[in-house]
Design an enzyme around this catalytic site. Sequence first.
Site, short mmCIF file in Angstrom:
data_model
loop_
_atom_site.label_atom_id
_atom_site.label_comp_id
_atom_site.label_asym_id
_atom_site.label_seq_id
_atom_site.Cartn_x
_atom_site.Cartn_y
_atom_site.Cartn_z
N HIS A 209 -1.08 -2.76 -6.97
CA HIS A 209 -1.97 -2.72 -5.74
C HIS A 209 -3.52 -2.59 -6.09
O HIS A 209 -4.08 -1.95 -6.63
CB HIS A 209 -1.63 -0.97 -5.46
CG HIS A 209 -2.37 -0.63 -4.08
ND1 HIS A 209 -2.92 0.65 -4.04
CD2 HIS A 209 -2.71 -1.42 -2.92
CE1 HIS A 209 -3.58 0.80 -2.72
NE2 HIS A 209 -3.25 -0.29 -2.20
N GLU B 127 -4.09 -0.06 -9.08
CA GLU B 127 -2.94 0.80 -9.17
C GLU B 127 -1.64 0.13 -9.47
O GLU B 127 -1.29 -0.81 -8.67
CB GLU B 127 -2.88 1.55 -7.88
CG GLU B 127 -2.16 2.75 -7.83
CD GLU B 127 -1.92 3.53 -6.48
OE1 GLU B 127 -2.37 2.89 -5.52
OE2 GLU B 127 -1.55 4.72 -6.37
N ASN C 295 -3.38 5.95 -1.44
CA ASN C 295 -3.24 5.70 -0.17
C ASN C 295 -2.56 7.14 0.25
O ASN C 295 -2.56 7.51 1.56
CB ASN C 295 -2.30 4.67 0.54
CG ASN C 295 -3.30 3.32 0.57
OD1 ASN C 295 -4.37 3.39 0.84
ND2 ASN C 295 -2.66 2.39 0.00
N SER D 108 0.98 -1.30 -0.01
CA SER D 108 0.14 -0.01 0.04
C SER D 108 0.74 1.28 -0.05
O SER D 108 0.47 2.36 -0.28
CB SER D 108 -1.02 0.07 1.38
OG SER D 108 -1.61 -0.88 1.43
N1 LIG Z 1 -6.52 -4.49 3.55
C1 LIG Z 1 -6.88 -3.43 2.63
O1 LIG Z 1 -7.80 -2.86 2.52
C2 LIG Z 1 -5.45 -3.62 1.52
C3 LIG Z 1 -5.69 -2.97 0.36
C4 LIG Z 1 -4.84 -2.71 -0.40
C5 LIG Z 1 -3.63 -3.18 -0.34
N2 LIG Z 1 -3.31 -3.90 1.07
C6 LIG Z 1 -1.89 -4.48 0.85
O2 LIG Z 1 -2.05 -5.93 0.86
C7 LIG Z 1 -0.84 -6.58 1.93
C8 LIG Z 1 -1.78 -7.57 2.81
O3 LIG Z 1 -2.78 -6.94 3.41
P1 LIG Z 1 -4.21 -7.66 4.03
O4 LIG Z 1 -5.27 -6.74 4.30
O5 LIG Z 1 -4.54 -8.82 3.18
O6 LIG Z 1 -3.67 -8.34 5.27
P2 LIG Z 1 -3.98 -9.69 6.10
O7 LIG Z 1 -3.34 -9.58 7.35
O8 LIG Z 1 -5.63 -9.63 5.62
O9 LIG Z 1 -3.19 -11.03 5.58
C9 LIG Z 1 -1.77 -10.97 5.52
C10 LIG Z 1 -1.44 -12.56 5.27
O10 LIG Z 1 -0.13 -12.69 4.76
C11 LIG Z 1 0.24 -13.92 5.70
N3 LIG Z 1 1.67 -13.80 5.87
C12 LIG Z 1 2.36 -13.25 6.93
N4 LIG Z 1 3.73 -13.70 6.75
C13 LIG Z 1 3.79 -14.11 5.62
C14 LIG Z 1 4.95 -14.68 4.90
N5 LIG Z 1 6.29 -14.50 5.57
N6 LIG Z 1 4.75 -15.26 3.80
C15 LIG Z 1 3.47 -15.55 3.08
N7 LIG Z 1 2.37 -15.01 3.92
C16 LIG Z 1 2.73 -14.44 5.05
C17 LIG Z 1 -0.57 -13.82 7.13
O11 LIG Z 1 -0.67 -15.04 7.77
C18 LIG Z 1 -2.17 -13.57 6.32
O12 LIG Z 1 -2.77 -14.62 6.11
C19 LIG Z 1 -0.32 -5.41 2.78
O13 LIG Z 1 0.88 -5.09 2.14
C20 LIG Z 1 -1.46 -4.18 2.60
O14 LIG Z 1 -1.01 -2.93 2.87
C21 LIG Z 1 -4.26 -3.76 1.80
#
Ligand SMILES: NC(=O)c1ccc[n+]([C@@H]2O[C@H](COP(=O)([O-])OP(=O)(O)OC[C@H]3O[C@@H](n4cnc5c(N)ncnc54)[C@H](O)[C@@H]3O)[C@@H](O)[C@H]2O)c1
Length: 282
Positions: free
Chosen positions: A140, A152, A190, A119
Amino acid sequence: MTVNTIGVIGAGQMGSGIAQVFAMAGFKVIMQDVKDEFVAKGLSVIKNSLAKFLEKQKISQEIHNAALANIKTTLNLKDMADCDIIIEAAPEDINLKLEVFKKLDEAVKKDAILATNTSSISIAKIAGVTRRPDKVIGMHFMNPVPVMQCVEIIRSSKTSEATYDCVKELVKKLGKTAVTASDSPGFIMNRILIPMINEAISALHENVATAEDIDTGCKLSFNWPMGPLALADLIGLDTCLAIQRVLYKEFKDEKYKPCAMLEECVNKGWLGRKTKRGFYLY
Ligand SMILES: NC(=O)c1ccc[n+]([C@@H]2O[C@H](COP(=O)([O-])OP(=O)(O)OC[C@H]3O[C@@H](n4cnc5c(N)ncnc54)[C@H](O)[C@@H]3O)[C@@H](O)[C@H]2O)c1
């Protein structure tokens, strides 16, 4: 470059959504996480989402079944060896992402593209730990991935034209629309969204209004589908804080300082919907 197989790192809310949309578009997908229970949860979220799409007649039974058949899961990065592109959606923590990309670079074939769903974190920094910076790019997706139309794309100064073209074409194949940003903290979305959410939290913290009134006011005044505090709960307060911290650190400007209330919520483990408590109870 022909893309047949997609690797997805992280089976959380974004990873599972990304796996789902590629599987629905006919790609083979391998989704990886660190524990069986996380992979199983991601898969069950995908199954529920596909069932809803089917029920609402947004997809046919055939696409529903094919999408499920297209997804395999693993705990081992080495199973991604033959993927054409790998999209990382692990938590928003730079050290974790650098570690993942170092390992990925070694585990997958030399011409594979490595994309990150980060993000806010610099694509150049992530690319710097690989031996293929020209093939590293930001992809993204927005949350919830199966519903939101925009992706994005973020190029670092080292990202090649071929990598960019390939990812842009993939976004088209998903039926989504790409916008392109340069490698600046928070990129487009963001840079705008998270400081706005941080401001809404400050208004709550300073007792300007209740959470309900802040959200209702924004929804009805700006015609937004949800208010900023409910959206923060959906994104995850840990993720909001991580992004706000990157903006603060990189721009070195007080206006990006994370609100103390956001820090407090995260310290208490109130991360939003995923922990059933954030600004609201779930
Ligand atoms: N939540 C949102 O609205 C959103 C939107 C766009 C982008 N993002 C980005 O997407 C990414 C993930 O966010 P999310 O909301 O899905 O988080 P989340 O916490 O729902 O999921 C993250 C997952 O990654 C896993 N994980 C942790 N360490 C790991 C590793 N070493 N190898 C593989 N998997 C691993 C965790 O177990 C978890 O299942 C982040 O970079 C976040 O900034 C989030």
